[in-house]
Enzyme design. Structure first.
Site, PDB file in Angstrom:
ATOM      1  CD  GLU A  50      -2.764  -0.925   2.308  1.00  0.00           C
ATOM      2  OE1 GLU A  50      -3.913  -1.331   2.345  1.00  0.00           O
ATOM      3  OE2 GLU A  50      -2.582  -0.423   3.581  1.00  0.00           O
ATOM      4  CG  ASP A  61      -2.905   8.425   8.714  1.00  0.00           C
ATOM      5  OD1 ASP A  61      -3.622   7.609   8.572  1.00  0.00           O
ATOM      6  OD2 ASP A  61      -3.175   8.597   7.116  1.00  0.00           O
TER       7      ASP A  61
END
Lengths: 254, 391
Positions: A50, A61
């Site tokens: 990824e 995040d």
């Protein structure tokens, strides 16, 4: 149909293990170091890579990936650089699944057709957008489908099981990214106690492979997850180790 | 429920927030249909906020300009000193109805933070406010007010350390704690249903002002003007007049040092289509799709996006959006102080400045209604500093 992601999961299954999906923020600590680390991961057993695109407002995040994103932005790395990097990785790793992992605005901002052309040219297998839920994703899927690029849906701890089937429908060569915890990305010492049952329930209704991520940093956690899912995703732990050591080597992988 | 306004709006959020957003939509729909909810909302607005807020004819300013009559909608007279409290009361009532025990909020200038801390105290709920570290410095008095009201203020140091980063941090909190936490968004931005919900709670501004104009002048205003950062006070004002085709709606964006300098916060005038914080909207961004640090002398307008319904009203031509620079806003601030004895918020000063530009070109029997969205006590230091650095 290339079906690299499908094949990557099938290969892992044949080898009686969970597929290893490895996330890195591209451009951190430098573009070159992140590219070398991606090579090391692909050579060291990652089934799917990824490639994280840095974004100015990484609201989903945790601290590790946010810091990496800010540094990557300071390094001047943007979506177009990550796509170019993906193209280089593709020539060196013809079998590895490559997922472009981005917040939606950089992708949308590039122009969806233009983005999809560039992603197809780079040999990207699928796209994951953190902030593009089922309700909003059709405009992106409409440009990905004709180019045989898959879309990776996220399944959250509070996603109703009825919604899982819809989310997995029509996404092409892909897998379900099951978020293990409510919250942001980052290592957790403990995974939720009901995770195994939840993964089994999702797997029972999903037509595509199921991988779990968020909070997985150790071999032991990866093993537990692999008993109930088709794969596991490691992100923050890799980004942290890469940041500390400047490179990734085989023994640093979970 | 309507989630999009033309091509704008939507729910561009992490999957974990879809369930809480659906829960919120359902709760809001049910509350809207419940007369008891409406009654309690109106009772608190009346007895606690001090509504209705009056309209004031700015007589000396009008005479000085020699054109249209300038009428002020006095949201500055609300408890807490701005329009923000209309919305926080609505959302806190909804939070209580949904059984959420904890309130979180983002804030730029601190007015929404203060308004959230206020209702949290009123309802006996714990409250945590996220505020960019730069804004914590720029708006120190509001930080003290929030603390005094019992809220915890988190200074957000990352990114540009302003409102957008505060909103990022509030979203992170909400993702992790959505079971027991209600996220009180302060403007008509964010994912659906927030833009609609916040507009509805703020529509009391426009609904009152419309009635007041009819009572006082026997007619509607020719123009209704309000400043636009995220755009909640403007949307609240516009809501009262949007069906009156003869009333021109004017939103005023923060031009900072001028659009050409790139140092501004004018998303509609200077941005392009993008996605941030849950909605598709006009966004100030780089060619690569990263969000640009905005600039305005007024912290409350310092946001790189704008409410999706504003973008839509702009597209269909129902509202127009102009730009006022820092200098023009400061001059309007002074004018209102000297001519009317009213110290306006720097945000609202942008709307006043637009009225000052327009009034002389309009006939004397015309009316400009300006939303005076907040009072300027919080801005004294900033105005002083601005003047010292621009001598």
């Amino acid at each position: 149909m290339k079906n690299r992601i499908k094949n990557a999961f099938a290969k892992a299954k044949k080898e009686s293990r969970g597929a290893f999906v490895a996330y890195l923020t591209m451009g951190y600590p430098t573009l070159e170091a992140s590219e070398a680390a991606a090579d090391a991961l692909a050579e060291g057993g990652a089934d799917v890579l990824e490639l994280g695109v840095p974004f100015s407002d990484p609201f989903a995040d945790g601290g590790v990936i946010r810091s990496a994103a800010y540094r990557a932005l300071e390094n001047g790395v943007a979506l177009k650089d990550v796509i170019a990097l993906a193209k280089r990785l593709r020539t060196r790793h013809p079998q590895t699944g490559i997922v472009l992992f981005s917040y939606y605005n950089p992708v949308f901002s590039m122009g969806l057709e233009r983005f999809a052309d560039a992603a197809a040219d780079a040999g990207i297998d699928a796209v994951l957008s953190v902030d593009l839920p089922y309700e909003e994703r059709e405009e992106l899927l409409a440009v990905l489908r004709p180019r045989d690029i898959g879309y990776v849906p996220l399944i959250a701890p509070n996603t109703p099981i009825e919604r899982v089937g819809d989310s997995a429908d029509g996404v092409g060569d892909s897998f379900l990214y099951v978020v293990t915890v409510k919250g942001t990305t980052g290592a957790r010492t403990e995974l939720p106690s009901d995770l195994s049952a939840r993964l089994e329930a999702i797997r029972a209704v999903s037509p595509i492979p199921v991988a779990a991520g968020f909070g997985i940093s150790t071999r032991a956690q990866a093993d537990v997850v692999s008993r109930h899912a088709d794969g596991y995703i490691v992100g923050s732990a890799l980004v942290r180790r890469l940041g500390e050591a400047g490179e990734l080597k085989g023994e640093m992988l979970p | 429920m309507k989630t999009h306004y033309g091509i704008y709006g939507g729910q561009y959020v992490a999957e974990t927030l879809m369930a809480p957003l659906k829960e919120l939509e359902a709760a809001y729909e049910s509350a809207k249909a419940d007369p008891a909810f409406r009654r309690e909302f109106e009772e608190i607005l009346r007895e606690y906020v001090g509504r209705e807020s009056p309209i004031t004819v700015a007589k000396r300013l009008t005479e000085h300009l020699g054109g249209a009559k300038i009428v002020l909608k006095r949201e500055d007279l609300n408890h807490t000193g701005a329009h923000k409290v209309n919305n926080t009361i609505g959302q806190a009532l909804l939070a209580r109805r949904m059984g959420k025990r904890r309130l979180i909020a983002e804030t730029g200038a601190g007015m929404h933070g203060v308004a959230t801390a206020t209702v949290a105290a009123l309802f006996g709920m714990p409250c945590e406010v996220y505020m960019g570290a730069l804004d914590v410095e720029r708006q120190a008095p509001n930080v003290e007010r929030m603390k005094m009201l019992g809220a915890t203020v988190h200074a957000v140091t990352e990114g540009s350390a302003t409102l957008k980063d505060a909103m990022n941090e509030a979203l992170r909190d909400w993702v992790a704690n959505c079971d027991d936490t209600f996220y009180v968004i302060g403007t008509v931005a964010g994912p659906a249903p927030y833009p609609e919900m916040v507009r509805d709670f703020q529509s009391v501004i426009g609904v009152e002002a419309r009635r007041q104009c009819l009572e006082r002048f026997g007619r509607l205003p020719d123009e209704a003007i309000a400043c636009v950062g995220g755009g909640s006070n403007a949307m609240g004002l516009f809501a009262g007049f949007v069906d009156d085709a003869d009333v021109r709606l004017v939103g005023v964006e923060a031009g900072g040092k001028g659009i050409a300098t790139g140092e501004h916060a004018a998303s509609i005038n200077g941005g392009r289509l993008g996605v941030l914080h849950g909605s598709k909207t006009m966004l100030l961004q780089t060619d690569d799709g990263n969000v640009i640090d905005t600039y305005s002398v007024s912290a409350g307008l310092d946001y790189p996006g704008v409410g999706p319904e504003h973008c839509y009203l702009h597209d269909i031509g129902r509202a127009e959006y102009s730009v006022i620079t820092d200098d023009e806003a400061i001059a309007a601030f002074d004018a209102l102080c000297r001519f009317e004895g009213i110290i306006p918020a720097l945000e609202s000063s942008h709307a006043i400045a637009e009225a000052i530009k327009r009034a002389p070109k309009m006939p004397k029997d015309s009316i400009i209604l300006v939303n005076l969205s907040g009072r300027g006590d919080k801005d004294m230091e900033n105005v002083k500093r601005y003047k010292e650095s621009h001598k």
